[in-house]
Design an enzyme around this catalytic site. Structure first.
Site, PDB file in Angstrom:
ATOM      1  N   GLU A 247      20.862  43.886  -2.495  1.00  0.00           N
ATOM      2  CA  GLU A 247      21.361  44.387  -1.208  1.00  0.00           C
ATOM      3  C   GLU A 247      22.170  43.293  -0.498  1.00  0.00           C
ATOM      4  O   GLU A 247      23.249  43.539   0.034  1.00  0.00           O
ATOM      5  CB  GLU A 247      20.174  44.817  -0.333  1.00  0.00           C
ATOM      6  CG  GLU A 247      20.593  45.216   1.071  1.00  0.00           C
ATOM      7  CD  GLU A 247      19.467  45.830   1.904  1.00  0.00           C
ATOM      8  OE1 GLU A 247      18.365  46.050   1.365  1.00  0.00           O
ATOM      9  OE2 GLU A 247      19.705  46.077   3.094  1.00  0.00           O
ATOM     10  N   GLY A 345      47.161  40.676  22.517  1.00  0.00           N
ATOM     11  CA  GLY A 345      46.594  41.902  23.100  1.00  0.00           C
ATOM     12  C   GLY A 345      46.498  43.048  22.119  1.00  0.00           C
ATOM     13  O   GLY A 345      45.599  43.881  22.214  1.00  0.00           O
TER      14      GLY A 345
END
Ligand SMILES: Cc1cc2nc3c(=O)[nH]c(=O)nc-3n(C[C@H](O)[C@H](O)[C@H](O)COP(=O)(O)OP(=O)(O)OC[C@H]3O[C@@H](n4cnc5c(N)ncnc54)[C@H](O)[C@@H]3O)c2cc1C
Length: 382
Positions: A247, A345
């Site tokens: 995992e 931005g």
């Protein structure tokens, strides 16, 4: 920065990669926005993945799987990240749930459940975490108490991936509540029509919005004793410890693919975007940041390829899997942050994939065992 073909791959695996890429690009990526809004994938996409042979690729063909190795799981995880389509929970379903059944299940259990997981008729989940305990797995409160030929399952689980759609849940529960680790067993609950089973909210997260992470409740759910994974009670903790390296490795594979994708996208963007009359890439800060990120990607790739090769050979040990998990997921988060910054931005706008890479990355340091727990494990071996 697409990685060159790794030494653990071959023509068959690369053909599988191509299939996975096409599937994630065509069948998943176009739906991601809608899946994020509804907080789960469409149930049918599991069947499509199954039809194409993309579920349970490393389970032997006699149980309906693809008959491959962890290499198939790895390329699937890589291509899912590269397509920017993380919502379909194949990692939990194929790389984790199916492997508990394959590794520890009785012959009857393997024949009963694995073919349906491989076709997508059943969606799989594993429920370890509870509202009161996550890292300290030995302290779970869920119980599966034997009553004649049945177990009676009681307890609450939370943060369960595939929780809304799962029809087969491996519940980590105490068959002997007086004991800590030695009292833990793995019991399968088939959720369809199971009296006493209910699902809570699909949880609102800061990222991975299309993944149905949910609460699950078990109130006197009765399952046959034949649903205990393996023949013997009290093996659950050992089974978890043995499977967790796989995992952790698959999470690390996702991390390196995300790092490579972030660096590639940022190089492209900064070469196109201009400020002060020149490409943003040309500022020394940008070049240095991207040179550092590219170096990390390279080191990470060499490390992960080594881990994958070792795991395929059966040689990946517990501390190394933990090292890969904490280090690569930490790098993934750091690089997503640094790269987003170089978008200015626009990096904060959801329409730019880098913003999703940033929010999706954060959980990687938490699930599959937190990175603090990874360091605890490593420290036990040094
Ligand atoms: C999106 C998402 C998907 C998930 N999917 C699943 C799933 O499918 N199945 C499932 O069972 N669980 C799942 N989880 C749960 C996840 O595995 C747990 O959140 C994680 O193991 C941490 O447990 P916790 O949240 O209870 O944190 P805690 O255990 O309460 O930890 C809180 C903090 O304490 C630190 N800490 C705890 N113990 C120690 C220690 N010994 N030494 C140092 N620091 C320590 C932790 O590192 C952490 O920083 C998921 C979680 C999320 C958010």
């Amino acid at each position: 920065m697409p990685a060159p073909r790794p030494a653990w791959s071959d023509d068959d695996i690369e053909a599988f990669r191509e299939l996975a890429r096409t599937f994630f690009e065509k069948e998943c990526a176009p739906h991601e926005e809608r899946w994020c809004e509804q907080q789960h994938v469409d149930r049918e996409v599991w069947l499509k993945a199954g039809e194409l042979g993309l579920l349970c690729p490393s389970i032997p063909t006699e149980y309906g799987g693809g008959g491959g190795t962890f290499a198939h799981e790895a390329v699937l995880a890589e291509e899912q990240v590269r397509a920017g389509a993380p919502s379909l929970g194949t990692t939990v379903h194929s790389t984790i749930v199916a492997h508990y059944i394959y590794a520890y299940g009785t012959e009857e259990q393997k024949r009963r459940w694995l073919p349906k997981l491989a076709t997508g008729e059943l969606v799989g989940a594993i429920a370890m975490t509870e509202p009161g305990t996550g890292s300290d797995l030995q302290s779970i409160k869920a119980r599966a108490i034997k009553d004649g030929a049945e177990y009676v399952v009681d307890g609450s689980k939370t943060f369960i991936s595939n929780g809304l759609l799962a029809e087969l849940v491996i519940v980590v529960a105490k068959t002997d509540p007086e004991n800590a680790a030695a009292g833990i067993s793995l019991v399968v609950v088939e959720t369809q029509g199971a009296d006493g089973f209910s699902r809570g909210r699909v949880l609102k997260k800061i990222g991975q919005h299309g993944q149905d992470t949910a609460e699950l409740f078990f109130a006197g759910v009765r399952v046959p004793t034949a649903n205990l994974i393996g023949d013997v009670e009290g093996q659950g903790f050992i089974q978890l410890m043995q499977q967790l390296p796989q995992e952790r490795l698959i999470l690390s594979v996702g991390a390196i693919a995300a790092i490579e994708s972030a660096v590639t996208a940022t190089i492209k963007y900064t070469k196109e975007r201009e400020a002060f009359g020149r490409p943003v890439f040309n500022f020394q800060n940008t070049k240095f940041k991207l040179a550092e990120a590219a170096t990390t990607a390279k080191i990470g790739r060499v490390f992960i390829d080594d881990c994958i090769a070792k795991h395929i050979a059966g040689d990946l040990n517990i501390p190394t899997a933990s090292m890969a998990k904490w280090w690569l997921t930490q790098q993934q988060c750091d690089i997503a942050d640094e790269c987003l910054q170089l978008f200015g931005g626009y990096g904060y706008m959801q329409e730019y994939p880098i913003s999703k890479m940033y929010t999706d990355s954060r959980i990687q340091k938490i699930y599959g065992g937190t990175n603090e727990i990874m360091k605890e494990i490593i420290a036990r071996f040094i």
